[in-house]
Structure formats: C-alpha cells, structure tokens
Scaffold this motif. Structure first.
Motif: not given
Length: 361
Positions: A12-26
């Motif tokens: 998902x592109x909603x709030x959540x652990x995996x998405x937050x991690x990928x956004x921070x890395x990007x």
C-alpha cells in the motif's frame, strides 16, 4: 555509474511500517544514481509524497481478485516498457508471481524482502511452504528486516539483515507547554496516565489484550486514557468489545494519523502486545521520541536501542505485571544520547539507504 531504475513492490501507499520505511529510504537515496518507482495494491496517504519525489506509481488490483496470470502479464509489460534494472519485492512469501514475471522479463536483480515472521492467513502449511520456496527460487538476493523475519521466509538459505530505518530529521521534540496544550485538546485530565498503541486492527496486533488490560486498570482504580491509532478490518469488532466491557470512558479511537511522532511524545507509556512483529518500526519511533514502551516478549530484539526504554513482558504471564510496568515512573530521557545510539547502530535513514542501494549494484 549509469542511473539505476528500481521498481519496488509494496502492499500500500498508505501509512504503515513497510511504506514508511521505503519512503524514508527513498528520501535519503542519491537520486543522481538511483531512481525508485512503485507498484502497489492500495492508494493511500503517501501517494503524493512519492509522486513529488519523481516516482511513477502503478496500481494493481489484488492478485487474488484478478488472478496470478493476469497480474503477471501486466507486470511483464511494465517491466519491458520501463526497462528496470532491479525489482525489489516487499511482500515476502507472496512474491512468487512478481519475481517470476521479473525473471521472465529479464530483470537480473530480483530482491525478495521479508518484513514478517508470521503468516496468519495461511492455515495450509504445505501451500505456505511452496509459496516460500518458489519465491526464494526466483529471487537473486534475500533480505529481511530482522533475523526472525529472515528465518521465517528463507529457512536455512543465507540472507542479509537490513533493519528498518528511522528518519531522525522528522522527529521534532515538543516542549512541556506544547505537551500540556495537546493533552488539554484531547480532554486528558491532569491525574490520568496516557497510554497509546499504534497499529492496524488485525489479529497479530492483539487489540483484545489491550481492552482486557483496560478493564483490569479500571477495576484497580487507575486513572488513564488509552489511545488506539490506526484502522483495519477488526476495528468495528474492537469498538464492540470496548462497549461490552464498559470501558468507553477510557479507550479512545483516533483512526489513521499523520502526526504519530507528536502523539508518541504525549504518551506516558507506549503499549505493543503483538503476537509477532517482523521488526516493529513503531517501537523504534517510540524510543526516538523518548517514550517508555511495554511490549510483548515475542518482539525481535534488533529494534531495542538498549537505553532502558523497552520493558518486555510475557503475554501469557500475570496481567498485573503489565499494570506494575505501566504505573512505574521512568527517569528523564537524554534525546541527544538517543540520537547517538541510533547512529551508532546504523539505524538512521541515510545509513540504511546507502546499505540498501548496494543490493542493486
């Protein structure tokens, strides 16, 4: 080095652990060397953030709805048209159809990333084992957010552990006056303990335990407010449980929130009684905010900064031990010391971004 294009597969592109991690890395990736696009199954709050950073986002219906062959045909077409250098799948043992399509499309670097150490929805152990084996077979690199998550998905195959990062620049410490104002706006009385939980309403997060704990605290005359942040399929069921147990006056539902790092600083204690967590990024966020946490002993230890803020308790032990941990006073927190520990353990987003990008070389 020529610009490398990577397609990340995220639930998902909603709030959540995996998405937050990928956004921070990007956010912390060198964009002159790497470009990230995304394929997801659910549009959410991070969509605009990713688009603003120059990413393309492809949305697909769930594989269970459209069927694996239809999904693979669409993904194969995307991979051929966009000419990606790598595909990085964050769905763990569900990655088989993504990685097979990438293999058929000639993508040489295929990263399988495990973020969990449980598969609650799979009662068929034979099918689960087959999905894991085929996903691993079609990957060229195996990564996990913790040792337990890797062992769960990859069994005895060698893998690399890359922890979920924390974006330190996003943490803005609030003053005593700001904290007091927030508490007033939320209707919190001066004598009430503020307890918080952040997580989707799904079985693994164990919200029912939090409600039983609330009943126990109320019976013992402890003044408190428990804030539940998140949404999910079990939310209505937990609402009903709160009503049945007569704790509506001390359990509050805040829904999805973008100000998690502020809310964490309002809590006297953060509670995380999960049955399992792949990494538990929210526990890392709680520590960075200086918030003492009381958590299930099943959580991976990689997320603990070892600065005295995390208290592990057995879910099957005496519930009074949770009460005692809740009412115990904690000392003052040195935020600079916390930041130093984050960097020392290599958990800041810049360090993790650099480490992750070596997978694509």
């Amino acid at each position: 080095m020529a610009l490398k294009k990577i397609l990340h597969i995220i639930p998902t592109t909603d709030f959540g652990g995996i998405t937050s991690m990928v956004v921070d890395i990007w956010t912390n990736t060198n964009k002159s060397m790497y470009h990230f696009d995304f394929l997801s199954f659910n549009k959410g709050q991070y969509h605009e953030t990713l688009v603003q950073q120059g990413s393309k986002i492809f949305y697909e219906t769930y594989i269970t709805q459209q069927g694996p062959l239809a999904y693979m045909r669409k993904l194969y077409r995307i991979l051929k048209q966009q000419q990606y250098d790598a595909v990085h799948d964050h769905t763990g043992y569900r990655a088989i159809f993504t990685l097979l399509a990438a293999r058929l499309a000639g993508v040489q670097c295929r990263v399988l990333h495990s973020h969990t150490n449980v598969a609650e929805e799979w009662n068929n152990k034979i099918m689960l084992a087959l999905l894991k084996r085929l996903s691993v077979y079609n990957a060229t690199k195996l990564v996990a957010c913790s040792q337990k998550a890797g062992e769960f998905c990859f069994s005895k195959r060698p893998f690399e552990v890359i922890a979920n990062p924390i974006e330190l620049q996003k943490v803005k410490c609030i003053s005593f006056e700001e904290r007091k104002k927030w508490r007033e706006e939320l209707g919190i009385k001066d004598d009430e303990l503020v307890l918080g939980h952040i997580g989707r309403f799904v079985p693994v997060k164990n919200h029912s335990f939090l409600i039983e704990l609330s009943v126990y605290l109320k019976q013992r005359g402890i003044p408190f407010q428990l804030f539940l942040i998140g949404d999910g399929p079990l939310e209505q069921e937990i609402h009903q449980l709160v009503q049945q147990k007569n704790v509506e006056d001390c359990v509050r539902f805040l829904g999805q929130r973008a100000d998690i790092l502020t809310l964490l600083q309002l809590f006297d204690k953060f509670l995380l009684p999960s049955h399992f967590e792949g990494f538990g990024i929210v526990l890392l966020e709680a520590q960075v905010c200086g918030t003492p946490a009381i958590v299930s002993s099943s959580l991976p230890r990689e997320v603990d900064l070892h600065i005295g803020l995390v208290h592990y308790l057995d879910l099957h032990g005496e519930i009074d031990s949770w009460l005692q941990a809740i009412v115990t006073q904690n000392g003052q927190v040195d935020h600079q010391m916390i930041h130093d520990h984050i960097k020392m353990k290599g958990l800041d987003a810049q360090a993790i971004a650099s480490k992750l990008c070596t997978l694509y070389i």
